[in-house]
Design a protein around this motif. Sequence first.
Motif, mmCIF file in Angstrom:
data_model
loop_
_atom_site.group_PDB
_atom_site.id
_atom_site.type_symbol
_atom_site.label_atom_id
_atom_site.label_comp_id
_atom_site.label_asym_id
_atom_site.label_seq_id
_atom_site.Cartn_x
_atom_site.Cartn_y
_atom_site.Cartn_z
ATOM 1 N N LEU A 177 13.565 -1.528 -17.194
ATOM 2 C CA LEU A 177 14.083 -0.165 -17.153
ATOM 3 C C LEU A 177 13.271 0.708 -16.207
ATOM 4 O O LEU A 177 13.826 1.520 -15.448
ATOM 5 N N MET A 178 11.955 0.572 -16.262
ATOM 6 C CA MET A 178 11.102 1.346 -15.374
ATOM 7 C C MET A 178 11.365 0.993 -13.913
ATOM 8 O O MET A 178 11.427 1.880 -13.048
ATOM 9 N N HIS A 179 11.535 -0.298 -13.653
ATOM 10 C CA HIS A 179 11.832 -0.736 -12.287
ATOM 11 C C HIS A 179 13.150 -0.132 -11.815
ATOM 12 O O HIS A 179 13.263 0.359 -10.678
ATOM 13 N N THR A 180 14.147 -0.141 -12.702
ATOM 14 C CA THR A 180 15.442 0.424 -12.352
ATOM 15 C C THR A 180 15.336 1.923 -12.099
ATOM 16 O O THR A 180 15.946 2.461 -11.167
ATOM 17 N N MET A 181 14.547 2.596 -12.931
ATOM 18 C CA MET A 181 14.373 4.031 -12.777
ATOM 19 C C MET A 181 13.727 4.369 -11.437
ATOM 20 O O MET A 181 14.181 5.267 -10.713
ATOM 21 N N LEU A 182 12.676 3.634 -11.104
ATOM 22 C CA LEU A 182 11.996 3.872 -9.833
ATOM 23 C C LEU A 182 12.907 3.544 -8.653
ATOM 24 O O LEU A 182 12.920 4.263 -7.644
ATOM 25 N N ALA B 23 17.265 6.030 -21.939
ATOM 26 C CA ALA B 23 15.991 5.721 -22.594
ATOM 27 C C ALA B 23 14.987 6.854 -22.406
ATOM 28 O O ALA B 23 14.146 7.101 -23.277
ATOM 29 N N MET B 24 15.067 7.559 -21.296
ATOM 30 C CA MET B 24 14.145 8.664 -21.024
ATOM 31 C C MET B 24 14.281 9.773 -22.069
ATOM 32 O O MET B 24 13.305 10.446 -22.395
ATOM 33 N N ILE B 25 15.495 9.974 -22.592
ATOM 34 C CA ILE B 25 15.713 11.051 -23.559
ATOM 35 C C ILE B 25 15.782 10.508 -24.982
ATOM 36 O O ILE B 25 16.227 11.212 -25.898
ATOM 37 N N LYS B 26 15.367 9.240 -25.163
ATOM 38 C CA LYS B 26 15.283 8.611 -26.486
ATOM 39 C C LYS B 26 16.629 8.605 -27.210
ATOM 40 O O LYS B 26 16.721 8.832 -28.419
ATOM 41 N N ALA B 27 17.683 8.366 -26.459
ATOM 42 C CA ALA B 27 19.021 8.237 -27.029
ATOM 43 C C ALA B 27 19.425 6.764 -26.988
ATOM 44 O O ALA B 27 18.678 5.909 -26.509
#
Length: 248
Positions: free
Chosen positions: A56-61, A224-228
């Motif tokens: 997820l972090m890789h995708t976000m970046l 995921a960033m907003i914990k939903a």
Amino acid sequence: MQATIGDNIYLLIIFCTGGISLLVVSFVLLFIRNQRKLLASRQQAHDREMAHQKALMHTMLTSQEQERQRIGQDLHDEVGGALANLRMRMGREDPNLFKQQIDEIIQNVRSIAHNLSPPALALFGFSAALEELVAHNGQFILLKQEAAIATDQLPNEVALALLRILQELITNTLKHAQATQVTIRLYLQDQHLHIQFTDNGIGCDIHAGVHVGMGLRNIESRIAMIKAHFTITSARGEGFAVHIAMPL
């Protein structure tokens, strides 16, 4: 006779003691084995979760980098090209003729700035920014805002993330779905903000294709960033639906 009975009782006690000891040892060994399996299972689940978060972090970046590249390309193509053309024309034509082109450049800059940070969000709140987003993308979108009070109280970073998610869903629908109707509904239930996004397009197989998978992963990283959490329902020829639930 009594001696024989005493010996038998003694042997029975020994056997019972030995049996109980063996049973206890068996239970202890079984407990240790189960604990080891449980720990191994938890470790595997933890490793999977860490790998998932890393993806997820890789995708976000990657998404952020693509956004930067898109903005840079827009500035280069729309603004830079227009300014270069304007500069060449100003050397040989009446400067008064360039008002229309200057207005177009200003509009392009405003559009790029708007995509970076919707001004309506800071000035008027989430509901106004959402209405502006819907209006900007055509009349085929039906908006059902049933949680305006709650959404207008969201922290700015959460509200912006939700707008980005909806913006990406709308963009994907416009590009790929061949849809004639999109419905966005926001409502409150069980201390959660619910967002239902549906279209009547051609749908897709959400379990097949790298492009589709990356699109879903990008949406997931923002959620995921907003914990939903979210669920996606789609099939070929049956439209596309996303349900997002975020605790308040």
